[in-house]
Design a protein around this motif. Sequence first.
Motif, PDB file in Angstrom:
ATOM      1  N   UNK A   1     -38.264  73.680 -23.366  1.00  0.00           N
ATOM      2  CA  UNK A   1     -37.686  74.907 -23.937  1.00  0.00           C
ATOM      3  C   UNK A   1     -37.054  75.713 -22.815  1.00  0.00           C
ATOM      4  N   UNK A   2     -35.751  75.586 -22.673  1.00  0.00           N
ATOM      5  CA  UNK A   2     -35.088  76.159 -21.497  1.00  0.00           C
ATOM      6  C   UNK A   2     -35.257  77.667 -21.416  1.00  0.00           C
ATOM      7  N   UNK A   3     -35.352  78.348 -22.554  1.00  0.00           N
ATOM      8  CA  UNK A   3     -35.428  79.804 -22.489  1.00  0.00           C
ATOM      9  C   UNK A   3     -36.839  80.247 -22.069  1.00  0.00           C
ATOM     10  N   UNK A   4     -37.729  79.302 -21.862  1.00  0.00           N
ATOM     11  CA  UNK A   4     -39.073  79.623 -21.412  1.00  0.00           C
ATOM     12  C   UNK A   4     -39.081  79.971 -19.918  1.00  0.00           C
ATOM     13  N   UNK A   5     -38.615  79.033 -19.112  1.00  0.00           N
ATOM     14  CA  UNK A   5     -38.579  79.276 -17.665  1.00  0.00           C
ATOM     15  C   UNK A   5     -37.570  80.348 -17.290  1.00  0.00           C
ATOM     16  N   UNK A   6     -36.445  80.374 -18.001  1.00  0.00           N
ATOM     17  CA  UNK A   6     -35.418  81.390 -17.718  1.00  0.00           C
ATOM     18  C   UNK A   6     -35.968  82.789 -17.968  1.00  0.00           C
ATOM     19  N   UNK A   7     -36.786  82.942 -19.001  1.00  0.00           N
ATOM     20  CA  UNK A   7     -37.384  84.245 -19.296  1.00  0.00           C
ATOM     21  C   UNK A   7     -38.227  84.725 -18.119  1.00  0.00           C
ATOM     22  N   UNK A   8     -39.025  83.811 -17.560  1.00  0.00           N
ATOM     23  CA  UNK A   8     -39.868  84.171 -16.417  1.00  0.00           C
ATOM     24  C   UNK A   8     -39.016  84.533 -15.202  1.00  0.00           C
ATOM     25  N   UNK A   9     -37.988  83.750 -14.953  1.00  0.00           N
ATOM     26  CA  UNK A   9     -37.123  84.012 -13.798  1.00  0.00           C
ATOM     27  C   UNK A   9     -36.415  85.359 -13.958  1.00  0.00           C
ATOM     28  N   UNK A  10     -35.909  85.635 -15.150  1.00  0.00           N
ATOM     29  CA  UNK A  10     -35.233  86.918 -15.399  1.00  0.00           C
ATOM     30  C   UNK A  10     -36.202  88.076 -15.180  1.00  0.00           C
ATOM     31  N   UNK A  11     -37.446  87.903 -15.625  1.00  0.00           N
ATOM     32  CA  UNK A  11     -38.448  88.945 -15.422  1.00  0.00           C
ATOM     33  C   UNK A  11     -38.703  89.211 -13.944  1.00  0.00           C
ATOM     34  N   UNK A  12     -38.898  88.152 -13.174  1.00  0.00           N
ATOM     35  CA  UNK A  12     -39.159  88.319 -11.736  1.00  0.00           C
ATOM     36  C   UNK A  12     -37.973  88.947 -11.017  1.00  0.00           C
ATOM     37  N   UNK A  13     -36.778  88.554 -11.388  1.00  0.00           N
ATOM     38  CA  UNK A  13     -35.585  89.114 -10.745  1.00  0.00           C
ATOM     39  C   UNK A  13     -35.507  90.621 -11.027  1.00  0.00           C
ATOM     40  N   UNK A  14     -35.770  91.010 -12.280  1.00  0.00           N
ATOM     41  CA  UNK A  14     -35.732  92.447 -12.597  1.00  0.00           C
ATOM     42  C   UNK A  14     -36.818  93.186 -11.812  1.00  0.00           C
TER      43      UNK A  14
ATOM     44  N   UNK B   1     -41.761  93.237 -19.996  1.00  0.00           N
ATOM     45  CA  UNK B   1     -40.878  93.497 -21.135  1.00  0.00           C
ATOM     46  C   UNK B   1     -39.720  92.495 -21.177  1.00  0.00           C
ATOM     47  N   UNK B   2     -39.078  92.291 -20.012  1.00  0.00           N
ATOM     48  CA  UNK B   2     -37.920  91.382 -19.957  1.00  0.00           C
ATOM     49  C   UNK B   2     -38.340  89.962 -20.316  1.00  0.00           C
ATOM     50  N   UNK B   3     -39.414  89.488 -19.685  1.00  0.00           N
ATOM     51  CA  UNK B   3     -39.851  88.115 -19.923  1.00  0.00           C
ATOM     52  C   UNK B   3     -40.249  87.902 -21.382  1.00  0.00           C
ATOM     53  N   UNK B   4     -41.097  88.794 -21.893  1.00  0.00           N
ATOM     54  CA  UNK B   4     -41.581  88.661 -23.270  1.00  0.00           C
ATOM     55  C   UNK B   4     -40.420  88.735 -24.265  1.00  0.00           C
ATOM     56  N   UNK B   5     -39.512  89.696 -24.059  1.00  0.00           N
ATOM     57  CA  UNK B   5     -38.411  89.888 -25.005  1.00  0.00           C
ATOM     58  C   UNK B   5     -37.496  88.668 -25.054  1.00  0.00           C
ATOM     59  N   UNK B   6     -37.122  88.176 -23.876  1.00  0.00           N
ATOM     60  CA  UNK B   6     -36.212  87.027 -23.849  1.00  0.00           C
ATOM     61  C   UNK B   6     -36.866  85.824 -24.516  1.00  0.00           C
ATOM     62  N   UNK B   7     -38.146  85.613 -24.191  1.00  0.00           N
ATOM     63  CA  UNK B   7     -38.841  84.471 -24.779  1.00  0.00           C
ATOM     64  C   UNK B   7     -38.941  84.599 -26.300  1.00  0.00           C
ATOM     65  N   UNK B   8     -39.325  85.780 -26.792  1.00  0.00           N
ATOM     66  CA  UNK B   8     -39.491  85.949 -28.235  1.00  0.00           C
ATOM     67  C   UNK B   8     -38.152  85.921 -28.960  1.00  0.00           C
ATOM     68  N   UNK B   9     -37.123  86.510 -28.335  1.00  0.00           N
ATOM     69  CA  UNK B   9     -35.795  86.440 -28.939  1.00  0.00           C
ATOM     70  C   UNK B   9     -35.341  84.988 -29.072  1.00  0.00           C
ATOM     71  N   UNK B  10     -35.596  84.202 -28.034  1.00  0.00           N
ATOM     72  CA  UNK B  10     -35.203  82.795 -28.064  1.00  0.00           C
ATOM     73  C   UNK B  10     -35.886  82.071 -29.226  1.00  0.00           C
ATOM     74  N   UNK B  11     -37.168  82.397 -29.434  1.00  0.00           N
ATOM     75  CA  UNK B  11     -37.894  81.764 -30.531  1.00  0.00           C
ATOM     76  C   UNK B  11     -37.344  82.230 -31.874  1.00  0.00           C
ATOM     77  N   UNK B  12     -37.195  83.551 -32.015  1.00  0.00           N
ATOM     78  CA  UNK B  12     -36.737  84.123 -33.293  1.00  0.00           C
ATOM     79  C   UNK B  12     -35.340  83.633 -33.650  1.00  0.00           C
ATOM     80  N   UNK B  13     -34.462  83.632 -32.660  1.00  0.00           N
ATOM     81  CA  UNK B  13     -33.060  83.270 -32.898  1.00  0.00           C
ATOM     82  C   UNK B  13     -32.865  81.765 -32.898  1.00  0.00           C
ATOM     83  N   UNK B  14     -33.954  81.063 -32.553  1.00  0.00           N
ATOM     84  CA  UNK B  14     -33.880  79.616 -32.436  1.00  0.00           C
ATOM     85  C   UNK B  14     -32.778  79.187 -31.483  1.00  0.00           C
ATOM     86  N   UNK B  15     -32.692  79.931 -30.376  1.00  0.00           N
ATOM     87  CA  UNK B  15     -31.701  79.602 -29.357  1.00  0.00           C
ATOM     88  C   UNK B  15     -31.944  78.212 -28.828  1.00  0.00           C
TER      89      UNK B  15
END
Lengths: 210, 210, 210
Positions: B148-161, B179-193
């Motif tokens: 799930x690519x948006x999984x690791x990206x969410x963590x990286x985006x969180x650390x960068x912020x 907030x950034x990590x959780x939001x990106x991950x949940x959005x990815x799941x909800x939107x089925x990105x």
Amino acid sequence: MTLIETFVYFGTIAFAISGALVAIDKKLDVFGVLLLALTTALAGGVIRDIMIGQIPPVNLVDPQYFLISLLSALITILFYEIIIKLNHSVIIFDAIGLGVFTAVGANAAIMLGYSQPFLIVAMGLVTGIGGGVLRDVFTQQIPLVFRKEIYGIASIAGSVSLYFVYEYAPNLSLYLCLFVTFSIRMLAVKMNWNVPIVRKAAVDSKRNLT
Amino acid sequence: MTLIETFVYFGTIAFAISGALVAIDKKLDVFGVLLLALTTALAGGVIRDIMIGQIPPVNLVDPQYFLISLLSALITILFYEIIIKLNHSVIIFDAIGLGVFTAVGANAAIMLGYSQPFLIVAMGLVTGIGGGVLRDVFTQQIPLVFRKEIYGIASIAGSVSLYFVYEYAPNLSLYLCLFVTFSIRMLAVKMNWNVPIVRKAAVDSKRNLT
Amino acid sequence: MTLIETFVYFGTIAFAISGALVAIDKKLDVFGVLLLALTTALAGGVIRDIMIGQIPPVNLVDPQYFLISLLSALITILFYEIIIKLNHSVIIFDAIGLGVFTAVGANAAIMLGYSQPFLIVAMGLVTGIGGGVLRDVFTQQIPLVFRKEIYGIASIAGSVSLYFVYEYAPNLSLYLCLFVTFSIRMLAVKMNWNVPIVRKAAVDSKRNLT
């Protein structure tokens, strides 16, 4: 740029490509391909650094190896059709990485002042196979090094040759290690060398531990 | 109790529940469920501490994280029917854990005096995904972070912020990272990105390394 | 030769044989059998040493454990037919190794000056199960310790008994730990003790994390 640095670039690129190819083949998506390429390229050195007390591991501090791996993986994704058509491409890249990382790993132990031959050979092996073992574990395969006997033996032979030549000609010993490891590995592939399975008849015997 | 401690409790509970749910689903018995919950909750921090030289790892010295994980796993076993009916329960708990542990991991590297951005982001990622990777390896799945690519990206985006905000507002940066990590991950799941698989046609090509 | 050294020889031999038997059963070739035997015998101690800061790990510096493992694996290959006929041979060797390595691991933490009970028990467990976990991961099985609850519990019970007796009788406590761990594990096998699976009905529920 020193000789050893050039070596590391080469090995990093080779292992990153090898990891990316396995990931593409396993139908991982783009981030999965990048992450598996990074793992394959960087993990052997990280595990080695943890074992010899180089903290934090070089591969996690110095972003150049990360960036080279990332770039290699992206190029593999973009030019996948070309790379895959080169026969045995994964095998060749993997063999280069094995040779380079074996040399770098054994050298790293020596540079930190360790002199025990067993440790030096072990660090060559761990650095050489570590990334590939994780690559295979994460993609649910029995690691290559357990299935192809001439894989680990090639690394061990390389480190042993490095160990004996190192005190007379340190630089040469790195080249020698790469040459020995790569040659043995590629010869094994070309010649289809196979070491026998221990007992074929053992297959259906008790393998559950209870 | 400081902010960061509250964070760790939350993440530990979330990951312990996530590990217990996977273990129950894999039909492991009670001890297996407890051990997988402990592994999922504690391993990311242990691996991070080994990498940044915090020896022995906090999670192995301070029994409170162990006890919280154990309690969370026991509650998951007792109230399994209720927890599983909450839709997407594993996903949500896992996303909370990912966000919290990313923040805690990046923060731990900074607290030890490291300033290299790459290392800080890497420690956020290792802490965030380490437990889940072992959870999946031990239950014979390709780790989620590779699938799930948006999984690791969410963590990286969180650390960068976190990295950019930390020097101005350290406490806020932890919240922001979560907030950034959780939001990106949940959005990815909800939107089925979905990020595309690299080459679908690559499936049946050579994937054996010999 | 001190008591603890004798212990380590015993456990190393037992785990090397256990690793070799699994490898033979998985149809690995000769080098794969040797490498899996070495991994099973040496990895638990290596992981423990990394966690408690004994760098480089004893098993990588001192070649005697390597040589003993190698010899044990070779003997297992040569006398496979005889060893496999001994009923439950893998289980018994594995139980001896579990008991010995638990005692050695808990003792190693104490010898380095650590006194936190949780860390001591954790180091007994990590040393006891580490090699077997890698053995199972590398041969694509869910690690035994997650599937057989009386496996990990046996190790924990052994370490706890060692912890309480250690300050009064250090030597005796090592024997006690081995005895407690081995007895509980073998009793569980003989009696076919089974702890219930948490929810059998949970089988076909959602286990994909997305």
